[in-house]
Scaffold this active site. Structure first.
Site, PDB file in Angstrom:
ATOM      1  N   ALA A 198      -9.113   0.337   2.621  1.00  0.00           N
ATOM      2  CA  ALA A 198      -8.562   1.545   3.224  1.00  0.00           C
ATOM      3  C   ALA A 198      -8.329   2.551   2.123  1.00  0.00           C
ATOM      4  CB  ALA A 198      -7.249   1.227   3.946  1.00  0.00           C
ATOM      5  N   CYS A 199      -8.214   3.822   2.487  1.00  0.00           N
ATOM      6  CA  CYS A 199      -8.070   4.849   1.469  1.00  0.00           C
ATOM      7  C   CYS A 199      -6.831   4.589   0.610  1.00  0.00           C
ATOM      8  CB  CYS A 199      -8.027   6.239   2.104  1.00  0.00           C
ATOM      9  SG  CYS A 199      -6.447   6.726   2.786  1.00  0.00           S
ATOM     10  N   LEU A 200      -6.903   5.001  -0.635  1.00  0.00           N
ATOM     11  CA  LEU A 200      -5.854   4.687  -1.598  1.00  0.00           C
ATOM     12  C   LEU A 200      -4.520   5.342  -1.254  1.00  0.00           C
ATOM     13  CD1 LEU A 200      -8.037   4.975  -4.812  1.00  0.00           C
ATOM     14  CD2 LEU A 200      -7.060   2.868  -3.880  1.00  0.00           C
ATOM     15  N   SER A 201      -4.538   6.389  -0.446  1.00  0.00           N
ATOM     16  CA  SER A 201      -3.275   7.019  -0.042  1.00  0.00           C
ATOM     17  C   SER A 201      -2.413   6.075   0.782  1.00  0.00           C
ATOM     18  CB  SER A 201      -3.545   8.306   0.743  1.00  0.00           C
ATOM     19  OG  SER A 201      -4.285   8.031   1.914  1.00  0.00           O
TER      20      SER A 201
END
Length: 288
Positions: A178-181
């Site tokens: 999943a995106c690092l955010s």
């Protein structure tokens, strides 16, 4: 019903859904799900399929490059683009609806590409398991008219992995990503230096041979999540991990004894809400 027969029926239903759409643009990340739906769409629709891969400020470059190479390997048409999440103030604020704003930006961008290139349907790789967690991005998907054939056909993640292996897709056992955010606590501003810290920290752990990794960013604390059977490995490599992480700017390095699990940052949310959308087929017919 025999599980093999049930899986065959789901795959046949998926094929029928794709054939009914006729011409599709697929949001392709190179993960297990989007690779499987891209492969099946290409089998059913041939050159009427376009994979679109977006370079993102919150996804590692290695993931973008891997997706590009995989699309080329599969022999599908590929369109490369980019998205700029840091320009979206609602995303950067990192409230619990962060994913909604991110996905709205991405899907509206894909809508523009689909209209310009003449693709009436946009498809993603969401599966039934994705309905079980807090995922505000599902609302954005519904609003933008994006179809999820794997959900519509009733596919679970484990079933997608099984059929991917049968199809010879090397992504069949690829770790979830999943995106690092998503590693940064809600209410804490998304900033480039934090994303860079997380990217380098996770890349380091993967280089050490860990299979599934999350590094959660708690200001000066890095909280490591790995699979339960790899917890001991972190302890064994603690000195090199601590040295690397402190060099990245973390003061403390912690190992989460619960191990890796999806959506662990959602544990702080006090909600009993049901998932925002169901697995029923989206009624919107096509990109207008």
């Amino acid at each position: 019903m025999d599980t093999g027969l049930l899986l065959k029926q789901k795959d046949e239903k998926l094929g029928a859904i794709l054939r009914d759409m006729g011409r599709v643009l697929i949001a392709f990340s190179g993960g297990v799900d989007s690779t499987f739906v891209l492969k099946r769409a290409h089998q059913e629709l041939g050159d009427q399929v376009l994979a679109v891969t977006a370079a993102s400020e919150t996804f590692p470059t290695r993931e973008f490059n891997a997706a590009v190479h995989l699309a080329e390997e599969l022999g599908v048409r590929l369109h490369k683009t980019e998205v700029k999440e840091y320009e979206n103030a609602s995303f950067v604020a990192n409230n619990p609806d962060r994913c909604y704003h991110c996905k709205t930006g991405l899907y509206s961008h894909l809508q523009t590409i689909a209209k310009e290139l003449g693709y009436p349907f946009i498809v993603d790789g969401s599966n039934v398991d994705d309905l079980g967690d807090y995922r505000p991005g599902l609302q954005a998907k519904t609003e933008q008219g994006v179809r999820s054939p794997l959900q519509e056909a009733g596919f679970l993640k484990s079933e997608i992995r099984e059929l991917s292996k049968e199809l010879g897709l090397r992504t069949w056992n690829k770790p979830s990503f999943a995106c690092l955010s998503s590693r940064i606590p809600y209410g804490t501003k998304i900033e480039k230096y934090k994303i860079d810290q997380l990217d380098e920290a996770e890349d380091f752990l993967y280089a050490l041979g860990f299979w599934q990794v999350r590094v959660r960013h708690h200001d000066k604390i890095a909280r490591i999540e790995v699979m339960p059977d790899e917890l001991q490995k972190v302890i064994e490599l603690k000195d090199s991990i601590h040295e690397k992480f402190t060099s990245l700017g973390f003061t403390y390095v912690a190992l989460d004894l619960a191990g890796y699990r999806t959506g662990s940052m959602n544990a702080v949310l006090k909600t009993n809400a049901e998932p925002a959308v169901s697995a029923e087929p989206l009624k919107k017919e096509a990109v207008q």
